[in-house]
Write an enzyme that holds these catalytic residues in place. Structure first.
Site, PDB file in Angstrom:
ATOM      1  N   SER A 111       0.827  -1.210   0.000  1.00 58.35           N
ATOM      2  CA  SER A 111       0.000   0.000   0.000  1.00 58.35           C
ATOM      3  C   SER A 111       0.860   1.258   0.000  1.00 58.35           C
ATOM      4  CB  SER A 111      -0.884   0.012   1.249  1.00 58.35           C
ATOM      5  OG  SER A 111      -1.491   1.278   1.413  1.00 58.35           O
ATOM      6  N   TYR A 133      -1.791   5.476  -4.351  1.00 58.75           N
ATOM      7  CA  TYR A 133      -2.787   6.518  -4.110  1.00 58.75           C
ATOM      8  C   TYR A 133      -2.175   7.805  -4.655  1.00 58.75           C
ATOM      9  CZ  TYR A 133      -5.982   3.922  -1.031  1.00 58.75           C
ATOM     10  OH  TYR A 133      -6.909   3.038  -0.524  1.00 58.75           O
ATOM     11  N   THR A 159      -5.396   2.476  -7.229  1.00 58.30           N
ATOM     12  CA  THR A 159      -6.678   2.326  -6.529  1.00 58.30           C
ATOM     13  C   THR A 159      -7.537   3.545  -6.795  1.00 58.30           C
ATOM     14  OG1 THR A 159      -5.720   0.911  -4.848  1.00 58.30           O
ATOM     15  CG2 THR A 159      -7.782   2.004  -4.275  1.00 58.30           C
ATOM     16  N   LYS A 231      -7.712  -0.834  -9.657  1.00 56.41           N
ATOM     17  CA  LYS A 231      -8.385  -1.519  -8.537  1.00 56.41           C
ATOM     18  C   LYS A 231      -9.586  -0.712  -8.062  1.00 56.41           C
ATOM     19  CE  LYS A 231      -7.439  -3.250  -3.842  1.00 56.41           C
ATOM     20  NZ  LYS A 231      -8.007  -2.243  -2.942  1.00 56.41           N
ATOM     21  N   HIS A 255     -13.334  -2.432  -2.192  1.00 57.59           N
ATOM     22  CA  HIS A 255     -12.464  -2.009  -1.089  1.00 57.59           C
ATOM     23  C   HIS A 255     -12.843  -2.745   0.209  1.00 57.59           C
ATOM     24  CE1 HIS A 255      -9.415   1.343  -0.704  1.00 57.59           C
ATOM     25  NE2 HIS A 255      -9.519   1.017   0.560  1.00 57.59           N
TER      26      HIS A 255
HETATM   27  C1  FNR Z   1      -7.690  -1.882   2.817  1.00 52.58           C
HETATM   28  N1  FNR Z   1      -7.764  -1.753   1.440  1.00 52.58           N
HETATM   29  C2  FNR Z   1      -6.852  -0.931   0.809  1.00 52.58           C
HETATM   30  N2  FNR Z   1      -6.815  -0.870  -0.559  1.00 52.58           N
HETATM   31  C3  FNR Z   1      -5.891  -0.123  -1.185  1.00 52.58           C
HETATM   32  O1  FNR Z   1      -5.868  -0.100  -2.412  1.00 52.58           O
HETATM   33  N3  FNR Z   1      -4.982   0.608  -0.466  1.00 52.58           N
HETATM   34  C4  FNR Z   1      -4.964   0.623   0.889  1.00 52.58           C
HETATM   35  O2  FNR Z   1      -4.141   1.265   1.513  1.00 52.58           O
HETATM   36  C5  FNR Z   1      -5.942  -0.151   1.560  1.00 52.58           C
HETATM   37  N4  FNR Z   1      -5.992  -0.166   2.905  1.00 52.58           N
HETATM   38  C6  FNR Z   1      -6.804  -1.067   3.550  1.00 52.58           C
HETATM   39  C7  FNR Z   1      -6.699  -1.205   4.931  1.00 52.58           C
HETATM   40  C8  FNR Z   1      -7.439  -2.187   5.580  1.00 52.58           C
HETATM   41  C9  FNR Z   1      -7.298  -2.329   7.056  1.00 52.58           C
HETATM   42  C10 FNR Z   1      -8.320  -3.017   4.844  1.00 52.58           C
HETATM   43  C11 FNR Z   1      -9.111  -4.103   5.509  1.00 52.58           C
HETATM   44  C12 FNR Z   1      -8.439  -2.863   3.487  1.00 52.58           C
HETATM   45  C13 FNR Z   1      -8.675  -2.604   0.643  1.00 52.58           C
HETATM   46  C14 FNR Z   1      -8.001  -3.931   0.300  1.00 52.58           C
HETATM   47  O3  FNR Z   1      -6.999  -3.774  -0.654  1.00 52.58           O
HETATM   48  C15 FNR Z   1      -8.998  -4.950  -0.268  1.00 52.58           C
HETATM   49  O4  FNR Z   1      -9.693  -4.379  -1.346  1.00 52.58           O
HETATM   50  C16 FNR Z   1      -9.969  -5.527   0.736  1.00 52.58           C
HETATM   51  O5  FNR Z   1      -9.382  -5.674   2.005  1.00 52.58           O
HETATM   52  C17 FNR Z   1     -10.473  -6.872   0.233  1.00 52.58           C
HETATM   53  O6  FNR Z   1     -11.427  -7.396   1.048  1.00 52.58           O
HETATM   54  P1  FNR Z   1     -11.146  -8.511   2.203  1.00 52.58           P
HETATM   55  O7  FNR Z   1     -10.242  -9.577   1.634  1.00 52.58           O
HETATM   56  O8  FNR Z   1     -10.495  -7.752   3.317  1.00 52.58           O
HETATM   57  O9  FNR Z   1     -12.514  -8.981   2.498  1.00 52.58           O
HETATM   58  C1  LAC Z   2      -8.552   2.034   4.024  1.00 51.59           C
HETATM   59  C2  LAC Z   2      -7.739   2.854   3.100  1.00 51.59           C
HETATM   60  C3  LAC Z   2      -6.673   3.591   3.634  1.00 51.59           C
HETATM   61  O1  LAC Z   2      -9.393   1.312   3.507  1.00 51.59           O
HETATM   62  O2  LAC Z   2      -7.457   2.239   1.911  1.00 51.59           O
HETATM   63  O3  LAC Z   2      -8.430   2.170   5.265  1.00 51.59           O
END
Ligand code: FNR
Ligand code: LAC
Length: 358
Positions: A111, A133, A159, A231, A255
């Site tokens: 990330s 990002y 993303t 994404k 997400h």
């Molecule tokens: C995320 N996700 C996410 N996506 C992204 O592109 N950049 C990021 O920094 C983050 N940060 C993030 C933090 C946390 C704590 C979570 C749970 C999720 C989304 C992540 O990439 C993904 O799309 C989801 O977590 C997929 O779903 P599941 O497997 O958690 O159900």
């Molecule tokens: C999140 C972001 C930072 O879902 O992607 O917390």
């Protein structure tokens, strides 16, 4: 392991165990989502709306789960989704996660909001993609992409579903704050100024760029020759547009239900995206993947591979790199069994005839 209990036998058990070891604020940040968390629940429920049509009397004595995704060879079609702030779960943060993913033989998408530098994570040596990002400071954004390329990241994951942060009650209730000594290690401003609330939404509003749009894609692509993956797509309209804009990959994702509550479940969005893309890009999916059979269903509906977000964080919290590896190995073992029982010897043999609506 942080206790004497036997290792969890399922991702659900990892989730329960992680809840016991993580501080409330971190546990809620990881687990939570937007508004009433309907989409979180629906991402899971969607897997029950489809059923398998296994074939019998296939010689499945030899099975092979290896494959190639966007040019990167992996030991199974399950990759690590980018998630922020792994230092909330482990002192070594994303470096530790990278060790686990590398041991499991799969890609870690790092990330932009990582708590360790992308160079430190690269030093682990595993297969890696960088999640971008786009920042308000476009020169800094360009520098970030170039740093990722120089550090051997083999794809850029853009993303697109976070122009602002979703309305997350749990974080509001806990007054989510980054603990002191922790920060966004790769960004120009690593912590919100002390004068401002240090919650995520404020930080993103301060650093992120909600004006990002399709017209910026050409500039982004000019920064590197690496493949770009978009994404956060859940519609055929955006999928078609992404292919036209030159994206080599698409991650069907809401997400993890953290952004727009009430969004279509990832698995339900997959068929229309696959149809719109029509083989012109590789389609991945994340959101609610917790079992080997979930992977089988997503692949049968046309995903090339899936990604997992929270399960990896739970593994990291419970057992560091070993926990990350065990989480991925659990899914691997379940997928291997599911493939054998479905009559599939290889990832390539998982086809559309294997699935139908329940
Ligand atoms: C995320 N996700 C996410 N996506 C992204 O592109 N950049 C990021 O920094 C983050 N940060 C993030 C933090 C946390 C704590 C979570 C749970 C999720 C989304 C992540 O990439 C993904 O799309 C989801 O977590 C997929 O779903 P599941 O497997 O958690 O159900
Ligand atoms: C999140 C972001 C930072 O879902 O992607 O917390």
């Amino acid at each position: 392991m942080t206790d004497q209990a036997p290792p969890p036998v399922s991702i659900r058990e990892y989730e329960e165990r992680a809840r016991g070891v993580l501080p409330r604020m971190a546990s809620d940040y990881y687990a939570g989502g937007a508004e009433d968390e309907r989409t979180i629940a629906d991402n899971r429920a969607a897997f029950s709306r489809w059923v398998l049509r296994p074939r019998v009397l296939v010689d499945v004595a030899e099975r092979d789960l290896t494959m190639v995704v966007l040019g990167t060879p992996v030991s199974l079609p399950v990759l690590v989704s980018p998630t922020a702030l792994h230092a909330l779960a482990h002192p070594d943060g994303e470096v530790e996660t990278a060790r686990g993913a590398a041991a499991a033989g799969t890609v870690m998408a790092l990330s932009s909001l990582a708590s360790r530098t992308l160079e430190d994570v690269a030093a682990v040596g595993g297969p890696r993609w960088f999640q971008l990002y786009v920042q308000r400071d476009r020169d800094f954004t360009a520098e970030l992409v170039k740093r990722a390329e120089a550090a051997g990241y083999s794809a850029i994951v853009l993303t697109a579903d976070l122009p602002v942060v979703g309305a997350r009650d749990r974080d509001a209730r806990n007054a989510f704050t980054i603990p002191s000594g922790m920060g966004y290690a790769n960004l120009a401003v690593t912590r919100p100024p002390e004068s401002q609330a240090s919650d995520l939404a404020t930080f993103i509003a301060f650093q992120g760029d909600p004006s990002l749009n399709w017209n910026d894609v050409e500039w982004l692509r000019s920064l590197t020759d690496l493949p770009f993956i978009l994404k956060g797509v859940v519609t055929e309209e955006d999928a078609a547009r992404a292919v036209d804009a030159g994206f080599e990959g698409i991650v069907v994702s809401n997400h993890g239900g953290r952004q727009l509550d009430g969004t279509i479940a990832s698995l339900d969005a997959l068929p229309e995206v696959v149809a719109a893309v029509d083989g012109r890009a590789e389609v991945l999916l994340d959101g609610g993947v917790r079992r080997g059979t979930d992977v089988l269903k997503a692949l049968a509906l046309g995903a090339r591979a899936v990604m997992v977000g929270r399960p990896v964080l739970w593994g990291l919290a419970v057992g560091g790199a070993g926990g990350v590896r065990r989480v991925l190995d659990l899914i691997r073992r379940e997928l291997d069994v599911a493939m054998a029982l479905a009559g599939c010897r290889s990832i390539a043999e998982i086809g559309t005839k294997l699935i139908r609506r329940a």
